[in-house]
Design a protein around this motif. Structure first.
Motif, PDB file in Angstrom:
ATOM      1  N   MET A   1     -32.434  87.588 -15.822  1.00  0.00           N
ATOM      2  CA  MET A   1     -31.486  88.547 -16.407  1.00  0.00           C
ATOM      3  C   MET A   1     -32.228  89.751 -16.979  1.00  0.00           C
ATOM      4  SD  MET A   1     -27.973  88.176 -17.515  1.00  0.00           S
ATOM      5  CE  MET A   1     -27.394  87.122 -18.800  1.00  0.00           C
ATOM      6  N   THR A   2     -33.259  89.461 -17.810  1.00  0.00           N
ATOM      7  CA  THR A   2     -33.928  90.543 -18.535  1.00  0.00           C
ATOM      8  C   THR A   2     -34.611  91.535 -17.594  1.00  0.00           C
ATOM      9  OG1 THR A   2     -35.806  89.093 -18.794  1.00  0.00           O
ATOM     10  CG2 THR A   2     -34.347  89.290 -20.682  1.00  0.00           C
ATOM     11  N   HIS A   3     -35.075  91.044 -16.434  1.00  0.00           N
ATOM     12  CA  HIS A   3     -35.758  91.917 -15.485  1.00  0.00           C
ATOM     13  C   HIS A   3     -34.863  93.090 -15.070  1.00  0.00           C
ATOM     14  CE1 HIS A   3     -38.181  93.272 -12.184  1.00  0.00           C
ATOM     15  NE2 HIS A   3     -37.243  92.987 -11.306  1.00  0.00           N
ATOM     16  N   PHE A   4     -33.632  92.791 -14.682  1.00  0.00           N
ATOM     17  CA  PHE A   4     -32.723  93.847 -14.225  1.00  0.00           C
ATOM     18  C   PHE A   4     -32.298  94.745 -15.383  1.00  0.00           C
ATOM     19  CE2 PHE A   4     -32.073  90.265 -11.251  1.00  0.00           C
ATOM     20  CZ  PHE A   4     -32.611  90.861 -10.123  1.00  0.00           C
ATOM     21  N   ILE A   5     -32.136  94.135 -16.535  1.00  0.00           N
ATOM     22  CA  ILE A   5     -31.777  94.926 -17.716  1.00  0.00           C
ATOM     23  C   ILE A   5     -32.894  95.917 -18.026  1.00  0.00           C
ATOM     24  CG2 ILE A   5     -31.372  94.811 -20.219  1.00  0.00           C
ATOM     25  CD1 ILE A   5     -29.888  92.158 -19.711  1.00  0.00           C
ATOM     26  N   GLU A   6     -34.135  95.423 -17.957  1.00  0.00           N
ATOM     27  CA  GLU A   6     -35.268  96.318 -18.240  1.00  0.00           C
ATOM     28  C   GLU A   6     -35.371  97.451 -17.222  1.00  0.00           C
ATOM     29  OE1 GLU A   6     -38.599  93.674 -18.686  1.00  0.00           O
ATOM     30  OE2 GLU A   6     -37.776  93.011 -20.615  1.00  0.00           O
ATOM     31  N   LEU A   7     -35.129  97.140 -15.962  1.00  0.00           N
ATOM     32  CA  LEU A   7     -35.171  98.185 -14.934  1.00  0.00           C
ATOM     33  C   LEU A   7     -34.121  99.261 -15.213  1.00  0.00           C
ATOM     34  CD1 LEU A   7     -35.674  96.294 -11.534  1.00  0.00           C
ATOM     35  CD2 LEU A   7     -37.287  97.813 -12.679  1.00  0.00           C
ATOM     36  N   GLU A   8     -32.894  98.830 -15.480  1.00  0.00           N
ATOM     37  CA  GLU A   8     -31.847  99.828 -15.755  1.00  0.00           C
ATOM     38  C   GLU A   8     -32.168 100.614 -17.012  1.00  0.00           C
ATOM     39  OE1 GLU A   8     -27.732  99.374 -15.281  1.00  0.00           O
ATOM     40  OE2 GLU A   8     -27.860  97.926 -13.649  1.00  0.00           O
ATOM     41  N   LYS A   9     -32.691  99.913 -18.016  1.00  0.00           N
ATOM     42  CA  LYS A   9     -33.040 100.605 -19.264  1.00  0.00           C
ATOM     43  C   LYS A   9     -34.134 101.642 -19.015  1.00  0.00           C
ATOM     44  CE  LYS A   9     -31.508  97.892 -23.085  1.00  0.00           C
ATOM     45  NZ  LYS A   9     -31.686  96.678 -23.856  1.00  0.00           N
ATOM     46  N   ALA A  10     -35.066 101.306 -18.112  1.00  0.00           N
ATOM     47  CA  ALA A  10     -36.177 102.216 -17.843  1.00  0.00           C
ATOM     48  C   ALA A  10     -35.733 103.425 -17.037  1.00  0.00           C
ATOM     49  CB  ALA A  10     -37.285 101.469 -17.100  1.00  0.00           C
ATOM     50  N   TYR A  11     -34.820 103.216 -16.087  1.00  0.00           N
ATOM     51  CA  TYR A  11     -34.561 104.273 -15.105  1.00  0.00           C
ATOM     52  C   TYR A  11     -33.196 104.939 -15.186  1.00  0.00           C
ATOM     53  CZ  TYR A  11     -38.858 102.491 -13.096  1.00  0.00           C
ATOM     54  OH  TYR A  11     -40.145 102.105 -12.918  1.00  0.00           O
ATOM     55  N   GLU A  12     -32.326 104.422 -16.048  1.00  0.00           N
ATOM     56  CA  GLU A  12     -30.999 105.034 -16.121  1.00  0.00           C
ATOM     57  C   GLU A  12     -30.760 105.589 -17.511  1.00  0.00           C
ATOM     58  OE1 GLU A  12     -26.738 103.920 -14.228  1.00  0.00           O
ATOM     59  OE2 GLU A  12     -27.494 102.509 -15.695  1.00  0.00           O
ATOM     60  N   PHE A  13     -30.008 106.701 -17.576  1.00  0.00           N
ATOM     61  CA  PHE A  13     -29.654 107.251 -18.881  1.00  0.00           C
ATOM     62  C   PHE A  13     -28.711 106.314 -19.606  1.00  0.00           C
ATOM     63  CE2 PHE A  13     -30.674 111.394 -16.808  1.00  0.00           C
ATOM     64  CZ  PHE A  13     -31.715 111.720 -17.661  1.00  0.00           C
ATOM     65  N   ASP A  14     -28.833 106.313 -20.925  1.00  0.00           N
ATOM     66  CA  ASP A  14     -27.963 105.475 -21.760  1.00  0.00           C
ATOM     67  C   ASP A  14     -26.638 106.170 -22.025  1.00  0.00           C
ATOM     68  OD1 ASP A  14     -29.813 103.462 -22.043  1.00  0.00           O
ATOM     69  OD2 ASP A  14     -30.750 104.382 -23.799  1.00  0.00           O
ATOM     70  N   VAL A  15     -25.885 106.522 -20.991  1.00  0.00           N
ATOM     71  CA  VAL A  15     -24.621 107.198 -21.289  1.00  0.00           C
ATOM     72  C   VAL A  15     -23.506 106.207 -21.612  1.00  0.00           C
ATOM     73  CG1 VAL A  15     -25.122 109.355 -20.072  1.00  0.00           C
ATOM     74  CG2 VAL A  15     -23.987 107.493 -18.856  1.00  0.00           C
ATOM     75  N   ASP A  20     -25.463  93.071 -22.707  1.00  0.00           N
ATOM     76  CA  ASP A  20     -26.602  92.428 -22.054  1.00  0.00           C
ATOM     77  C   ASP A  20     -26.128  91.379 -21.058  1.00  0.00           C
ATOM     78  OD1 ASP A  20     -28.494  93.952 -23.252  1.00  0.00           O
ATOM     79  OD2 ASP A  20     -28.901  92.542 -24.881  1.00  0.00           O
ATOM     80  N   LEU A  21     -25.582  91.857 -19.976  1.00  0.00           N
ATOM     81  CA  LEU A  21     -25.002  90.956 -18.989  1.00  0.00           C
ATOM     82  C   LEU A  21     -25.223  91.581 -17.617  1.00  0.00           C
ATOM     83  CD1 LEU A  21     -23.328  88.361 -18.853  1.00  0.00           C
ATOM     84  CD2 LEU A  21     -21.280  89.743 -19.104  1.00  0.00           C
ATOM     85  N   VAL A  22     -25.822  90.818 -16.699  1.00  0.00           N
ATOM     86  CA  VAL A  22     -26.041  91.314 -15.337  1.00  0.00           C
ATOM     87  C   VAL A  22     -25.059  90.608 -14.415  1.00  0.00           C
ATOM     88  CG1 VAL A  22     -27.700  91.596 -13.452  1.00  0.00           C
ATOM     89  CG2 VAL A  22     -28.501  91.667 -15.831  1.00  0.00           C
ATOM     90  N   LEU A  23     -24.041  91.307 -13.968  1.00  0.00           N
ATOM     91  CA  LEU A  23     -23.037  90.698 -13.091  1.00  0.00           C
ATOM     92  C   LEU A  23     -23.456  90.879 -11.637  1.00  0.00           C
ATOM     93  CD1 LEU A  23     -19.745  91.821 -14.864  1.00  0.00           C
ATOM     94  CD2 LEU A  23     -20.956  89.638 -15.060  1.00  0.00           C
ATOM     95  N   ASP A  33     -22.647  85.948 -13.731  1.00  0.00           N
ATOM     96  CA  ASP A  33     -23.871  86.687 -14.027  1.00  0.00           C
ATOM     97  C   ASP A  33     -25.021  86.111 -13.202  1.00  0.00           C
ATOM     98  OD1 ASP A  33     -25.004  84.498 -15.319  1.00  0.00           O
ATOM     99  OD2 ASP A  33     -24.772  85.329 -17.339  1.00  0.00           O
ATOM    100  N   VAL A  34     -26.180  86.749 -13.327  1.00  0.00           N
ATOM    101  CA  VAL A  34     -27.314  86.431 -12.469  1.00  0.00           C
ATOM    102  C   VAL A  34     -27.816  84.993 -12.712  1.00  0.00           C
ATOM    103  CG1 VAL A  34     -29.059  87.410 -14.025  1.00  0.00           C
ATOM    104  CG2 VAL A  34     -29.448  87.494 -11.561  1.00  0.00           C
ATOM    105  N   ASP A  35     -27.498  84.432 -13.878  1.00  0.00           N
ATOM    106  CA  ASP A  35     -27.876  83.039 -14.149  1.00  0.00           C
ATOM    107  C   ASP A  35     -26.794  82.039 -13.733  1.00  0.00           C
ATOM    108  OD1 ASP A  35     -30.269  83.930 -15.308  1.00  0.00           O
ATOM    109  OD2 ASP A  35     -29.287  84.220 -17.248  1.00  0.00           O
TER     110      ASP A  35
END
Ligand code: PLP
Length: 387
Positions: A1-15, A20-23, A33-35
């Motif tokens: 889960m955290t991997h995808f969250i970190e990627l989006e946090k790194a590369y996408e604007f926080d608009v 904290d959920l990866v569907l 979710d991913v789990d």
């Protein structure tokens, strides 16, 4: 889960404030979710997933169209687009005769604004307080909440906001330069506020008398959500321009402005590269067929009564009011809704806010009664009971 969250946090604007959920997957009213944890989705893509996630008819239509032709600009005719338009015009109010296709709600509102200025040769628009119409310059200017506008000024001139569901205030705002009145039938983002039958009747009459266009924004309330194909059908209300998007193509991006004969957009002065693309149109045909075949409007009506009936049997300590039309549901609290949204999520129910104090539920209309019952029980569980 955290991997995808970190990627989006790194590369996408926080608009968007995110959870904290990866569907990764969905069917009907359920998402995973991913789990592999299951949720009942009462966010429904903010009102996009009316016919359910990965609706089989839509999936098949997209697959078939993807092998034939994916893009086809509006400078050419297209078989799938032609069939979609015929279908769309068969479900919209009878006085509406032609449509312009685009890709989102905000684009539908932008087109409506341009068409109204061009048609009437007048400049001003009256919209409602608590109304929401989108995030681009024109639709944002039509949106009441100053929070949405304040850092992006100057906005488009010519927009006035009046209290919703108050005919006298609306009438007082009309001038000789009023081109159109732009309203939601049920205010979505603004907290699920439903306009009254008398109000809409008076608004329609005023528009006819003063040669003002009535634009209805049914981006959220359309497509069976409220128990009718469109919320305006509850009031026999005929707009001059109907703005649609969200659920109209079964989850694929699509917007539409459907217009009466009064509207005459000029040749060559409006357009959209992706508008009316065959992929979205194929999905749209399948989505509308599904709505009609499954009598999705009646389902939304019955399930809305069922769900709200369950809630109303219970005495809550902090609920101010429960409002709904079909499965467009708002629970207004006497306090902030955010902590309860988190608790519901922990319990396997995804819901969303509408303003600071309203819990909003827009479940896919195909949701089972069993799942609705589960959601109602969880709401009763997380909200404090009265005395
Ligand atoms: C969501 C929404 C919009 C904007 O739609 P987008 O597709 O996000 O641009 C406009 N009007 C209403 C009533 C909406 O609910």
């Amino acid at each position: 889960m955290t991997h995808f969250i970190e990627l989006e946090k790194a590369y996408e604007f926080d608009v968007y404030p995110k959870r904290d959920l990866v569907l990764v997957r969905g069917i009907g009213a359920k998402v995973w979710d991913v789990d592999g944890k299951e949720y009942i989705d009462c966010v429904g893509g903010h009102g996009v997933a009316n016919i359910g996630h990965c609706n089989e008819k839509v999936v098949a239509a997209i697959e078939e169209q993807a092998r034939k032709l994916i893009s086809c600009s509006m400078t050419f005719y297209n078989d799938t687009r032609a069939r979609f338009l015929e279908k769309l015009l068969s479900i919209t109010p009878k006085n509406l005769k032609r449509a312009f296709l685009c890709n989102s709600g905000t684009e539908a509102v932008e087109a409506a604004i341009k068409f109204a200025r061009f048609t009437t040769k007048k400049k001003e628009f009256i919209t409602a307080m608590r109304g929401f119409h989108g995030r681009t310059m024109g639709s944002m200017s039509a949106t009441f909440n100053p929070e949405y506008r304040k850092d992006f000024e100057p906005t488009v001139p010519g927009f006035k906001y009046v209290p919703f569901n108050n005919f006298d205030k609306l009438k007082d705002a009309v001038t000789d330069d009023t081109a159109a009145i732009l309203l939601e039938v049920v205010q979505g983002e603004g907290g699920i506020h439903i306009g009254g039958a008398d109000y809409f009747m008076q608004v329609r009459r005023l528009c006819d008398e003063k040669n003002i266009l009535l634009i209805l924004d049914e981006v959220q309330s359309g497509c069976c959500r409220t128990g009718k194909m469109f919320a305006c059908n509850h009031f026999d209300l005929e707009p001059d321009i109907l703005c649609l998007a969200k659920a109209i193509a079964g989850g694929v991006p699509m917007g539409a402005v459907v217009c009466s004969e009064k509207i005459q957009p000029p040749m060559g002065k409006h357009g959209s590269t992706f508008g009316g693309n065959p992929l979205a149109c194929a999905a749209g045909i399948a989505a509308i067929d599904f709505m009609l075949e499954s009598k999705l409007d009646e389902q939304a009506q019955d399930k809305g009564e069922f769900f709200v009936g369950k809630l109303k049997q219970h005495k809550f300590a902090n609920v101010r009011e429960i409002r709904h039309l079909g499965l467009m549901i708002g629970i207004e609290l006497k306090e902030k809704s955010q902590p309860y949204l988190v608790k519901l999520m922990e319990q396997g129910v995804l819901a969303m806010p509408a303003g600071a104090t309203v819990l909003r539920f827009l479940p896919p209309l195909v949701i089972t009664r069993e799942d609705l019952d589960f959601v109602a029980r969880k709401v009763i569980e997380v909200l404090p009971a009265a005395g």
